[in-house]
Design an enzyme around this catalytic site. Structure first.
Site, PDB file in Angstrom:
ATOM      1  N   LYS A   2      76.601   9.873  34.141  1.00 50.78           N
ATOM      2  CA  LYS A   2      75.593   9.065  33.254  1.00 50.78           C
ATOM      3  C   LYS A   2      76.359   7.609  33.366  1.00 50.78           C
ATOM      4  O   LYS A   2      77.461   7.278  33.480  1.00 50.78           O
ATOM      5  CB  LYS A   2      75.779   9.312  31.676  1.00 50.78           C
ATOM      6  CG  LYS A   2      74.832  10.456  31.660  1.00 50.78           C
ATOM      7  CD  LYS A   2      74.636  10.343  29.939  1.00 50.78           C
ATOM      8  CE  LYS A   2      73.600   9.407  29.741  1.00 50.78           C
ATOM      9  NZ  LYS A   2      73.115   9.337  28.267  1.00 50.78           N
ATOM     10  N   GLU A  16      79.265   6.776  27.045  1.00 50.49           N
ATOM     11  CA  GLU A  16      77.728   7.593  27.497  1.00 50.49           C
ATOM     12  C   GLU A  16      78.067   8.923  28.020  1.00 50.49           C
ATOM     13  O   GLU A  16      77.473   9.875  28.223  1.00 50.49           O
ATOM     14  CB  GLU A  16      77.199   6.703  28.504  1.00 50.49           C
ATOM     15  CG  GLU A  16      76.565   5.412  27.860  1.00 50.49           C
ATOM     16  CD  GLU A  16      75.332   5.793  27.139  1.00 50.49           C
ATOM     17  OE1 GLU A  16      74.680   6.707  27.657  1.00 50.49           O
ATOM     18  OE2 GLU A  16      75.356   5.283  25.894  1.00 50.49           O
ATOM     19  N   GLU A  45      67.252  12.564  19.272  1.00 45.12           N
ATOM     20  CA  GLU A  45      68.703  12.465  19.938  1.00 45.12           C
ATOM     21  C   GLU A  45      69.370  11.998  18.559  1.00 45.12           C
ATOM     22  O   GLU A  45      68.845  10.893  18.052  1.00 45.12           O
ATOM     23  CB  GLU A  45      68.646  11.596  20.849  1.00 45.12           C
ATOM     24  CG  GLU A  45      68.471  11.980  22.462  1.00 45.12           C
ATOM     25  CD  GLU A  45      68.785  11.088  23.265  1.00 45.12           C
ATOM     26  OE1 GLU A  45      69.455   9.892  22.867  1.00 45.12           O
ATOM     27  OE2 GLU A  45      68.110  11.039  24.286  1.00 45.12           O
ATOM     28  N   GLU A  96      78.711  14.499  30.499  1.00 38.03           N
ATOM     29  CA  GLU A  96      77.917  14.324  31.730  1.00 38.03           C
ATOM     30  C   GLU A  96      78.470  13.440  32.692  1.00 38.03           C
ATOM     31  O   GLU A  96      78.414  11.986  32.048  1.00 38.03           O
ATOM     32  CB  GLU A  96      76.287  13.922  31.424  1.00 38.03           C
ATOM     33  CG  GLU A  96      75.747  14.937  30.771  1.00 38.03           C
ATOM     34  CD  GLU A  96      74.238  14.791  30.303  1.00 38.03           C
ATOM     35  OE1 GLU A  96      73.345  14.155  31.171  1.00 38.03           O
ATOM     36  OE2 GLU A  96      74.001  14.531  29.120  1.00 38.03           O
TER      37      GLU A  96
END
Ligand SMILES: *[C@@H]1O[C@H](CO)[C@@H](O)[C@H](O)[C@H]1NC(C)=O
Ligand SMILES: *[C@@H]1O[C@H](CO)[C@@H](O)[C@H](O)[C@H]1NC(C)=O
Length: 464
Positions: A323, A329, A264, A320
């Site tokens: 999260k 985040e 990542e 997203e």
């Protein structure tokens, strides 16, 4: 004749490398309740992002089926919760492979099985002691099922290091060196697999922006340099510095040649209003520069390992919305949940910086310069007790946070709990965001740009 044939082969493989044979994939996280279905997501990954590799955080059969026949390389993950069982029981590992991998292989080009996600950071000691044994069992299960091409790894984040600066001082945490890292590095060498790293210069920079130049974190300058006094190596970006800390730590255990895979990396395109550096321009700059580096041929590597190829996954496919944690985040995506681009990015590396410049600029940040409120979240079942607890926390901070919702004041009269709580959240956030308060309240609060004020009741706001 044979020589000529050989030469043609060599040439054509060189040509395909030189024309941008990609080394960059994308992490397909699914923690959103508004994301497109697997088939559409796979289409976007191929046609919009030009990824050559995709990584998922489980072995979702719908996604693995959608990847069948696409030619995309695939990395899947064993959940942390079954590591203990796998480590103790070969038949458990065999069953996991038979039900999650074999039905899709080889039509779905599964290339790595990662045993757990950031296990060292997110589980207890009992599980991390089982990690490497579980990796051995997983490898054995794959080989037994004739999938010897599928490599086994696990992801690690930077908190596995006890020292990372300067890079030559890099060392693993003393509590994991002998029980986890030494056997893991041995396993990876024996099986020709990779050390999968989650590397986020963003977090390192955001923790110390006064001492680290933003351009150094964004790969945006060649003349900001940091010299490692231990080695004399010259660093021109924070990413190389972080990767080399791991390389030096591995070298100290006898594995200077460990193969690295970036599991990542990425940069948030937005965040809570007080989270600096999280914006579309920085995210585009970081990811485009990172992709250029990862795709370079011949590979650039790092100061400690020049020429080292760094296959990588950018985090993440989508923003997203489910999260947990601070707003950043939920804003690491390359795409909005509707599939549109947040900024142009081409994982194949074929788009040059000047080509990006010719494209239309990214959409302006939706909240830039706008007023924003913190209200009770409507997206999940309203849990009255959680809402009441959050309301009482906000009001307990004092400084008049909840004056307006007291009897006789404009926001009091006959309102439902969610409305009262929304006022308290907005008021609390407006008062304390400057000192680090966030709009979370354990997930019962959310940010909005729609003014919730009504009648004489005006909700305090912050300006993003
Ligand atoms: C994958 O596609 C191939 C070719 O179309 C097909 O034969 C195979 O059954 C598919 N596999 C799965 C798991 O759907
Ligand atoms: C880096 O070098 C360029 C060109 O030599 C120069 O224009 C720029 O100001 C320098 N930047 C820094 C931060 O030193």
């Amino acid at each position: 004749m044979i020589m000529a044939f050989f030469r043609v082969l060599v040439l054509s493989s060189l040509v395909s490398l030189a024309s941008g044979f990609g080394m960059v994939g994308v992490n397909y996280g699914q923690l959103g309740n508004d994301l497109p279905p697997p088939a559409e997501s796979v289409r976007l990954v191929r046609t919009k992002l030009n990824a050559w590799h995709i990584k998922i955080y489980d072995a979702n059969p719908g996604i693995l089926a959608a990847l069948n026949g696409t030619g995309l390389r695939v990395t899947i993950m064993v959940p942390n919760g079954v590591i203990d069982a796998i480590s103790k029981d070969q038949s458990f590992a065999d069953r996991w492979v038979r039900s999650n991998v074999r039905p899709f292989y080889p039509g779905t080009m599964i290339r790595h099985v990662l045993v757990g996600n950031e296990v060292i950071s997110s589980t207890g000691k009992a599980t991390w002691l089982n990690l490497v044994p579980a990796m051995y069992r997983m490898r054995r299960a794959l080989v037994r099922n004739s999938m010897w091409k599928v490599m086994v790894g696990t992801t690690l984040s930077m908190d596995m290091l006890s020292s990372s600066y300067p890079p030559s001082s890099g060392s693993f945490r003393p509590d994991i060196v002998e029980p986890v890292m030494a056997p893991m590095l041995r396993f990876l060498r024996q099986t020709k697999s990779f050390l999968f790293l989650d590397v986020y210069p963003y977090f390192a920079w955001a923790a110390d922006p006064t001492h680290i130049h933003l351009d150094y974190a964004l790969f945006a300058s060649d003349n900001i340099t940091v010299v490692d006094p231990g080695t004399g190596l010259v660093y021109r970006n924070l990413f190389d510095q972080m990767v080399d800390a791991v390389i030096f730590a591995s070298a100290k255990l006898g594995y200077p040649d460990v193969r690295i895979y970036i599991a990542e990396t990425g940069w948030p395109n937005s965040g809570d209003y007080n989270q600096i550096g999280a914006n579309i321009n920085n995210a585009a700059t970081y990811n485009r520069n990172a992709i250029k580096k990862f795709n370079a041929h011949p590979p650039i590597g790092t100061p400690a390992r020049p020429g080292l190829s760094l296959p990588s996954f950018i985090f993440a496919l989508y923003n997203e919305n489910q999260k947990p944690g601070p707003g950043t985040e939920r804003h690491f995506g390359l795409l909005y949940p509707d599939g549109s681009s947040i900024y142009d990015v081409d994982l194949s590396g074929k788009t040059s910086q000047s080509d990006y410049a010719k494209k239309p600029p990214p959409k302006p940040e939706p909240h830039k310069g706008k007023k924003i409120w913190c209200v009770a979240a409507k997206t999940r079942e309203v849990d009255r007790a959680a809402l009441e607890a959050a309301l009482s926390y906000a009001c307990s901070q004092g400084e008049g946070t909840c004056d307006a919702i007291q009897p006789g004041n404009p926001c009091f009269e006959g309102q439902p709990l969610a409305q009262i709580a929304s006022y308290a959240f907005s008021s609390y956030w407006a008062k304390f965001s400057g000192v680090g308060a966030t709009c979370r309240f354990d997930g019962v609060a959310t940010q909005t740009t729609k003014d919730p004020s009504y009648g004489r009741c005006e909700f305090p706001s912050v300006t993003l």
